[in-house]
Each structure stands twice: as C-alpha cells, then as structure tokens.
Design an enzyme around this catalytic site. Structure first.
Site, short mmCIF file in Angstrom:
data_model
loop_
_atom_site.label_atom_id
_atom_site.label_comp_id
_atom_site.label_asym_id
_atom_site.label_seq_id
_atom_site.Cartn_x
_atom_site.Cartn_y
_atom_site.Cartn_z
CB CYS A 1 -0.89 -0.03 1.24
SG CYS A 1 -1.98 1.39 1.38
CG LEU A 2 0.84 3.95 -3.40
CD1 LEU A 2 -0.09 4.72 -4.32
CD2 LEU A 2 2.29 4.12 -3.82
CG HIS B 1 -5.81 -2.35 -1.12
ND1 HIS B 1 -4.74 -2.97 -0.49
CD2 HIS B 1 -5.55 -1.01 -1.05
CE1 HIS B 1 -3.89 -2.04 -0.05
NE2 HIS B 1 -4.36 -0.84 -0.39
CG HIS C 1 -7.33 2.83 1.29
ND1 HIS C 1 -6.45 3.12 2.31
CD2 HIS C 1 -6.60 2.17 0.36
CE1 HIS C 1 -5.25 2.66 2.01
NE2 HIS C 1 -5.31 2.06 0.83
#
Ligand code: ZN
Length: 156
Positions: free
Chosen positions: A88-89, A130, A134
């Site tokens: 994940c960034l 994913h 968020h």
C-alpha cells in the site's frame, strides 16, 4: 491537476470513514485528476481519495493500462477466497498476505456519473476491495495474515 503527497499510516485521515459523493462537480473532477496524477507519480496501481486527504468515496484502479475511476463503489457480491500479497502506498516498506474474495461484482458511478457494474476476479478484484477498504478507514495491515518488512511489487 497536481501531484499530492500520499498520506501515511498514523495519519488519522486514513482511519476515517469517507462520505458518499452526492453530486459530481468540478471539485470532484479536480479530485479525480489529482488522484490519477498522484497515483501515477507514486507508481501505484490503485488509490483511494483519503490517501490524498479527501474523505470522499472515490477510488481509482489502473491495471494493464485499464484505468477505472469509481465513485461510491460497492462490492455487491463476493465469491470464493484467495490469499495474495499486497502493498500500500500509505504503508511504505511493508507487504502482507491478505485473504479476500476471488471474484467480486462492483457497482458505482464512473467519472461521468453513469452507473457502472464490473465483474472482476484475481488482481482486479483484490485492488478494488483494497481501495474500498480505504473508504472505511481500513488498511491491509489490519487484515494481513502476516506483515513483512519488504518493498512490495505493487502498490495500492
Ligand atoms: Zn492502499
């Protein structure tokens, strides 16, 4: 259009629930442009609005040159189970094995405000799930079977 800094784990914005987009305005379009620029600058395959500090239900996923912008995305059906590695960034330098549905049906709106419905599997299904997490303040490390200190191959 602008490349904005990606919020990192520990930032409370990543733990907040994003609001539904009620009307697609110029501001929404600017948000989408900024998300695309920021994701591409960071070499990611997906991004959710809270990752650039905006608590609105907007996600983008770009896999195999197929860029999909989805507003108010919902996973309406999920089938099967698959375990695969994620990165994940917003969680730099870590990877984890995460169990998710193998196939999903996603509904929502595209950037033009038209209703869309995607039947997805494998990596695309995983990326959408994913990003939707968020929007609910969930990070992959919350779900990972184990988390490793390792540069991920793909960042979402
Ligand atoms: Zn992520």
């Amino acid at each position: 259009m602008a490349v904005l800094p990606i919020r990192k784990i520990g930032d409370p914005v990543l733990r907040s629930r994003s609001k539904e987009v009620e009307e697609i305005t110029d501001k929404t379009r600017e948000l989408i442009d900024n998300m695309i620029d920021s994701m591409e600058a960071a070499d990611g395959i997906g991004l959710a609005a809270p990752q650039i500090g905006v608590l609105q239900r907007v996600i983008i996923v770009e896999i195999e040159d197929d860029l999909k912008v989805t507003i108010n995305p919902v996973a309406v059906t999920k089938k099967g189970e698959a375990v695969a590695e994620e990165g994940c960034l917003s969680v730099p330098g870590k990877t984890g094995l995460v169990k998710r549905a193998e196939e999903v049906t996603i509904t929502g709106l595209n950037a033009q405000g038209e209703e869309v419905k995607y039947e997805l599997e494998g990596l695309k299904a995983r990326a959408f799930l994913h990003e939707i997490d968020h929007l609910d303040g969930i990070l992959f490390v919350d779900k990972a079977l184990e988390v490793k200190e390792e540069e991920p191959e793909m960042l979402e």
